[in-house]
Design an enzyme around this catalytic site. Structure first.
Site, short mmCIF file in Angstrom:
data_model
loop_
_atom_site.label_atom_id
_atom_site.label_comp_id
_atom_site.label_asym_id
_atom_site.label_seq_id
_atom_site.Cartn_x
_atom_site.Cartn_y
_atom_site.Cartn_z
N ALA A 178 65.00 60.52 88.74
CA ALA A 178 63.28 60.05 88.44
C ALA A 178 63.11 60.52 87.06
O ALA A 178 62.45 61.57 87.06
CB ALA A 178 62.54 60.83 89.50
N SER A 199 70.49 67.11 74.79
CA SER A 199 71.78 66.57 74.63
C SER A 199 72.55 68.07 74.55
O SER A 199 73.75 68.10 75.17
CB SER A 199 72.14 65.91 73.36
OG SER A 199 73.48 65.82 73.03
N GLU A 254 64.30 67.84 88.28
CA GLU A 254 65.35 67.85 89.12
C GLU A 254 66.67 68.14 88.43
O GLU A 254 67.55 67.52 88.05
CB GLU A 254 65.48 66.26 89.72
CG GLU A 254 64.30 65.77 90.29
CD GLU A 254 64.13 64.27 90.16
OE1 GLU A 254 65.20 63.73 89.40
OE2 GLU A 254 63.37 63.64 90.87
N ARG A 257 75.52 69.26 77.31
CA ARG A 257 76.91 69.36 77.00
C ARG A 257 77.22 70.63 77.67
O ARG A 257 78.60 70.85 77.88
CB ARG A 257 76.97 69.26 75.65
CG ARG A 257 76.83 68.21 75.03
CD ARG A 257 76.63 68.37 73.24
NE ARG A 257 76.05 66.93 72.93
CZ ARG A 257 76.39 66.50 71.83
NH1 ARG A 257 77.24 67.14 70.81
NH2 ARG A 257 76.04 65.65 71.30
N ARG A 277 61.16 58.28 84.99
CA ARG A 277 60.14 57.29 84.79
C ARG A 277 58.93 58.06 85.04
O ARG A 277 58.50 58.59 86.29
CB ARG A 277 60.35 56.04 85.65
CG ARG A 277 59.04 54.95 85.20
CD ARG A 277 58.93 53.80 86.06
NE ARG A 277 58.47 54.21 87.26
CZ ARG A 277 59.02 53.90 88.40
NH1 ARG A 277 60.15 53.62 88.51
NH2 ARG A 277 58.70 54.39 89.57
#
Length: 195
Positions: free
Chosen positions: A124, A111, A138, A115, A126
């Site tokens: 992607a 997080s 990515e 920000r 998973r």
């Protein structure tokens, strides 16, 4: 059902789940294991292609990847990778993850970095049952300032969810897998050696 920090530690201790190097307890929090940034990157290079046909066969798409992506950039632990605004690049985790056939992983960014505009996975996130390898990230900088990223910094976290039964077609046995046991940022879909 997601594994709690207590269950993650049990799964690691029993060897049902492997993270290499094994994380220290301070990096196992609530329901996640913190992941660090590796030292390998790829960026888009200058090219003259007007578009990439994503509906083409894998062979054609891989040829496009070779034309638009740089060779792998390997940094020392003291160097920085600079991600300009509105830029996409690929990176890799420091850790190798090995999942059993009844567990799925979910990658999330931090997080505090989001920000500032850093997206850690464009889509992607998973990690399939039966996965083995380092995770390719990515990166996209959707902010307005260049971001300096350093190998070894905390970059994201992975959580784990138990499947309702053992997967019949886990990643490690499917013939169509592209990135099994990757330790670098692969562009081509050549099958790697099984473990």
């Amino acid at each position: 059902m997601r594994l709690s920090d207590k269950d993650i530690e049990i799964w690691l201790d029993k060897g049902w789940l492997q993270v290499i190097p094994t994380p220290k307890k301070k990096f196992i929090n609530g329901a996640t294991i913190d992941l660090k940034l590796g030292n390998r990157f790829r960026v888009f290079k200058d090219h003259s292609l007007p578009f990439i046909d994503l509906s083409s066969s894998n062979n054609v798409i891989n040829a496009y990847k070779d034309k638009v992506m740089s060779s792998e950039i390997v940094l020392s632990n003291n160097d920085f990778f600079y991600l300009p605004p509105r830029s996409l690049s690929l990176a890799i985790t420091k850790e190798k993850i090995i999942l059993p056939n009844n567990l799925i992983g979910w990658l999330d960014g931090r997080s505090s970095l989001a920000r500032l505009g850093l997206m850690v996975h464009a889509t992607a996130h998973r990690i399939d049952p039966g996965w083995k390898g380092k995770i390719v990230l990515e990166f996209f900088n959707c902010g307005k300032v260049t971001l300096a990223l350093k190998p070894g910094m905390l970059i994201g976290a992975i959580s784990f969810e138990i499947l309702s039964s053992i997967s019949v077609r886990p990643y490690n046995i499917r013939s169509s897998t592209k990135y099994f046991n990757q330790s670098s940022i692969l562009l081509n879909s050549s099958r790697l050696k099984k473990y």
